[in-house]
Motif scaffolding. Structure first.
Motif, PDB file in Angstrom:
ATOM      1  N   SER A  14       0.833   2.898  -3.521  1.00 36.35           N
ATOM      2  CA  SER A  14      -0.477   3.505  -3.787  1.00 36.35           C
ATOM      3  C   SER A  14      -0.657   4.781  -2.979  1.00 36.35           C
ATOM      4  O   SER A  14      -1.164   5.780  -3.487  1.00 36.35           O
ATOM      5  CB  SER A  14      -1.593   2.547  -3.421  1.00 36.35           C
ATOM      6  OG  SER A  14      -1.266   1.248  -3.843  1.00 36.35           O
ATOM      7  N   ALA A  15      -0.223   4.728  -1.709  1.00 37.78           N
ATOM      8  CA  ALA A  15      -0.359   5.914  -0.852  1.00 37.78           C
ATOM      9  C   ALA A  15       0.480   7.061  -1.411  1.00 37.78           C
ATOM     10  O   ALA A  15       0.058   8.217  -1.386  1.00 37.78           O
ATOM     11  CB  ALA A  15       0.058   5.575   0.569  1.00 37.78           C
TER      12      ALA A  15
ATOM     13  N   GLY B 193       0.811  -1.212   0.000  1.00 34.39           N
ATOM     14  CA  GLY B 193       0.000   0.000   0.000  1.00 34.39           C
ATOM     15  C   GLY B 193       0.842   1.257   0.000  1.00 34.39           C
ATOM     16  O   GLY B 193       0.328   2.359  -0.186  1.00 34.39           O
ATOM     17  N   ASP B 194       2.137   1.061   0.181  1.00 33.27           N
ATOM     18  CA  ASP B 194       3.061   2.194   0.212  1.00 33.27           C
ATOM     19  C   ASP B 194       3.069   2.956  -1.126  1.00 33.27           C
ATOM     20  O   ASP B 194       2.943   4.180  -1.158  1.00 33.27           O
ATOM     21  CB  ASP B 194       4.467   1.654   0.491  1.00 33.27           C
ATOM     22  CG  ASP B 194       5.245   2.590   1.378  1.00 33.27           C
ATOM     23  OD1 ASP B 194       4.614   3.229   2.227  1.00 33.27           O
ATOM     24  OD2 ASP B 194       6.471   2.677   1.184  1.00 33.27           O
TER      25      ASP B 194
ATOM     26  N   ARG C 270      -8.728   9.272  -4.814  1.00 30.50           N
ATOM     27  CA  ARG C 270      -9.205   8.081  -4.122  1.00 30.50           C
ATOM     28  C   ARG C 270      -9.389   6.913  -5.074  1.00 30.50           C
ATOM     29  O   ARG C 270      -8.955   5.805  -4.811  1.00 30.50           O
ATOM     30  CB  ARG C 270     -10.505   8.385  -3.377  1.00 30.50           C
ATOM     31  CG  ARG C 270     -11.025   7.170  -2.597  1.00 30.50           C
ATOM     32  CD  ARG C 270     -12.132   7.526  -1.640  1.00 30.50           C
ATOM     33  NE  ARG C 270     -13.310   7.999  -2.330  1.00 30.50           N
ATOM     34  CZ  ARG C 270     -13.955   9.111  -2.036  1.00 30.50           C
ATOM     35  NH1 ARG C 270     -13.522   9.878  -1.067  1.00 30.50           N
ATOM     36  NH2 ARG C 270     -15.022   9.460  -2.712  1.00 30.50           N
TER      37      ARG C 270
ATOM     38  N   LYS D 121      -1.199   8.495  -4.487  1.00 32.53           N
ATOM     39  CA  LYS D 121      -2.338   9.304  -4.038  1.00 32.53           C
ATOM     40  C   LYS D 121      -1.864  10.683  -3.555  1.00 32.53           C
ATOM     41  O   LYS D 121      -2.426  11.722  -3.927  1.00 32.53           O
ATOM     42  CB  LYS D 121      -3.053   8.574  -2.907  1.00 32.53           C
ATOM     43  CG  LYS D 121      -4.280   9.291  -2.391  1.00 32.53           C
ATOM     44  CD  LYS D 121      -4.904   8.503  -1.246  1.00 32.53           C
ATOM     45  CE  LYS D 121      -6.078   9.241  -0.646  1.00 32.53           C
ATOM     46  NZ  LYS D 121      -6.586   8.557   0.538  1.00 32.53           N
TER      47      LYS D 121
ATOM     48  N   PRO E 115      -9.947  15.141  -4.411  1.00 32.13           N
ATOM     49  CA  PRO E 115      -9.860  13.967  -3.532  1.00 32.13           C
ATOM     50  C   PRO E 115     -10.550  12.741  -4.143  1.00 32.13           C
ATOM     51  O   PRO E 115     -10.087  11.624  -3.965  1.00 32.13           O
ATOM     52  CB  PRO E 115     -10.582  14.426  -2.269  1.00 32.13           C
ATOM     53  CG  PRO E 115     -10.442  15.904  -2.268  1.00 32.13           C
ATOM     54  CD  PRO E 115     -10.470  16.323  -3.715  1.00 32.13           C
TER      55      PRO E 115
ATOM     56  N   TYR F 224      -3.969   0.192  -5.209  1.00 31.09           N
ATOM     57  CA  TYR F 224      -3.750  -0.595  -3.992  1.00 31.09           C
ATOM     58  C   TYR F 224      -4.070  -2.067  -4.251  1.00 31.09           C
ATOM     59  O   TYR F 224      -3.316  -2.958  -3.868  1.00 31.09           O
ATOM     60  CB  TYR F 224      -4.641  -0.019  -2.897  1.00 31.09           C
ATOM     61  CG  TYR F 224      -4.540  -0.691  -1.558  1.00 31.09           C
ATOM     62  CD1 TYR F 224      -3.313  -0.943  -0.958  1.00 31.09           C
ATOM     63  CD2 TYR F 224      -5.699  -1.046  -0.865  1.00 31.09           C
ATOM     64  CE1 TYR F 224      -3.242  -1.532   0.300  1.00 31.09           C
ATOM     65  CE2 TYR F 224      -5.635  -1.623   0.389  1.00 31.09           C
ATOM     66  CZ  TYR F 224      -4.416  -1.869   0.965  1.00 31.09           C
ATOM     67  OH  TYR F 224      -4.348  -2.446   2.199  1.00 31.09           O
TER      68      TYR F 224
ATOM     69  N   ALA G  97      -6.098   5.590  -6.148  1.00 30.95           N
ATOM     70  CA  ALA G  97      -5.408   4.917  -5.045  1.00 30.95           C
ATOM     71  C   ALA G  97      -6.000   3.537  -4.766  1.00 30.95           C
ATOM     72  O   ALA G  97      -5.261   2.573  -4.571  1.00 30.95           O
ATOM     73  CB  ALA G  97      -5.478   5.787  -3.794  1.00 30.95           C
ATOM     74  N   ILE G  98      -7.328   3.433  -4.775  1.00 37.29           N
ATOM     75  CA  ILE G  98      -7.963   2.146  -4.480  1.00 37.29           C
ATOM     76  C   ILE G  98      -7.588   1.109  -5.539  1.00 37.29           C
ATOM     77  O   ILE G  98      -7.183  -0.007  -5.226  1.00 37.29           O
ATOM     78  CB  ILE G  98      -9.497   2.290  -4.363  1.00 37.29           C
ATOM     79  CG1 ILE G  98      -9.841   3.067  -3.078  1.00 37.29           C
ATOM     80  CG2 ILE G  98     -10.185   0.939  -4.361  1.00 37.29           C
ATOM     81  CD1 ILE G  98     -11.323   3.379  -2.899  1.00 37.29           C
TER      82      ILE G  98
END
Lengths: 121, 322
Positions: free
Chosen positions: B196-197, B193-194, B214, B200, B210, B221, B217-218
């Motif tokens: 992806s974060a 998830g690093d 989002r 984002k 946002p 992820y 990112a989802i």
């Protein structure tokens, strides 16, 4: 519903304080992170028994400002550290997932409502 | 240079008139007045008054006795005294007394403005509810407050206008893109998830909404978790950010998926119970990616690897910070 109200309802404990005043409109209770991500909505509380750091990641991706771990399972320190870093509040409920969810629902916290049926093989 | 008229019309949209309206109708005189003004005693001489005018470059002053307002003296009164050659006489003899025109500290600026209009006076002493002199207000004070408010509105409007309509608006080229590359280790659940974060975060930083950040990112992820769970030796994630679209590729070099169509079915999974205990492997990852992206394609060959491509359209609204 604010976090103190949630703690009062489930007789819970605050493990990571929120960065700002969090007001939650609904909750999603699941141990399947993809399910959470599939139906995420803003201002959502993530209720889960999954205490690894991926629960925090999922909350971050889903923009859930707070996590509530169930059945008194104290999360590992990596999880708490990541939550602190990501600014996600973490709470612990001494009840099982079913009872935690029931108490919160009874207290007025909404769910996600009716979802579309996805046929699986 | 931007046209001031364009800015004005923008201000109209952002409620400039409402704001000025609010200012005049709701702001109390106490916010606009000059506090602790110079005052005179009725026993001071007209010469003292003349010195005060010269020193402070004012044109009048309230006259106070025992903390109570007893009169107002102005430049006209001084001229009168000069004409009669009585500058040594007391202020008391020349000041205006009786029904003095005053403003109240708590009343709205609008009321004070009306009184200026009606009476034609140049200044009004400001009294608090206990009749004590707390300040003085001139038409100039009101104008200054309005100009200040206008200036703030201009700054606000300019800021709105300078916000990007799309990513990299300030950069000129035939095609602009930002490439972000991340390596993802097999079985590295702790750091899952690093990437992806970070993608984002990058999107939010360059001004994505946002909502756009989002969904990117989802989807990323889920792809990142797939690389951790299912690959022989991890893989990489490449994010290609362009002004009107974002393309994300997650690629690995094996083992490859025998039946891509089957893998895309909701609920289909080859994950072990160990993975499932970690909250993944329920067969919903690709469903999720499909839902979050505008286009998704997957190519795979056993023994070669898998390449998952996700495309996200960037609408002008999504590229702008709300």
């Amino acid at each position: 519903m604010n976090l103190q109200e949630i703690l009062d309802v489930v007789d819970g404990e605050m493990l990571v304080e929120p960065l700002y005043n969090v007001d939650l409109e609904r909750a999603c209770a699941s141990d399947l992170m993809s399910d959470v991500l599939l139906f995420t909505k803003p201002s959502m509380l993530l209720v889960t028994g999954l205490t690894n750091p991926q629960a925090v990641r999922t909350a971050d991706m889903a923009e859930a400002p707070a996590l509530l771990f169930v059945r008194g399972k104290y999360p590992p320190k990596e999880t708490l550290a990541l939550a602190q870093e990501m600014g996600i509040a973490v709470m612990l409920s001494p009840y099982t997932m079913f009872e935690t969810a029931g108490l919160l629902y009874e207290a007025g916290l909404q769910g996600l409502g009716k979802l579309p049926i996805i046929k699986q093989r | 240079m931007k046209s001031r008229f364009a800015l004005l019309s923008l201000m109209g949209k952002s409620g400039a008139l409402t704001k000025i309206h609010e200012l005049v109708r709701e702001m109390p005189v106490s916010r606009v007045m000059t506090t602790s003004p110079a005052t005179l005693s009725p026993d001071d001489s007209m010469q003292d008054f003349q010195a005060l005018l010269r020193k402070l470059r004012i044109s009048g002053a309230p006259v106070v006795e025992d903390e109570k307002l007893v009169g107002i003296i102005s430049i006209e009164d001084l001229i009168h005294a000069m004409e009669t050659g009585e500058l040594s006489h007391a202020v008391r003899e020349y000041m205006t007394t009786g029904d003095l025109i005053v403003a109240r500290a708590q009343e709205p600026v609008m009321e004070a403005l009306r009184r200026f209009e009606r009476t034609g006076v140049g200044r009004m002493p400001v009294l608090n509810p206990r009749e004590k002199l707390v300040g003085i207000i001139t038409r100039g004070d009101i104008t200054e407050a309005l100009l200040h408010a206008l200036q703030e509105l201009y700054a606000e409007a300019e800021e709105i206008q300078s916000q990007p309509q799309h990513f990299f608006e300030a950069l000129e080229s035939e095609s602009t893109n930002l490439l972000l590359r991340y390596h993802v280790e097999k079985d590295d659940f702790a750091r899952g998830g690093d990437a992806s974060a970070k993608i984002k975060q990058a999107l939010l930083r360059i001004g994505a909404s946002p909502k756009l950040a989002r969904r990117v990112a989802i989807a990323t992820y889920e792809a990142e978790i797939n690389l951790i769970i299912h690959t022989d030796s991890g893989g990489f994630i490449l994010a290609d950010i362009q002004p009107d679209e974002i393309n994300i590729v997650a690629q690995d070099s094996g083992p490859g998926i025998p039946d891509v169509e089957l893998a895309r079915q909701p609920g289909y999974s080859t994950a072990t119970s160990e993975i499932r205990e970690k909250g993944f492997g329920a067969g919903m990852g690709l469903v999720n990616i499909d839902r979050c992206s505008d286009e998704m394609s997957m190519w795979s060959a056993v023994g070669v690897g898998t390449r998952l491509q996700m495309k996200f359209d960037v609408s002008p609204e999504e590229a702008r910070i709300k």
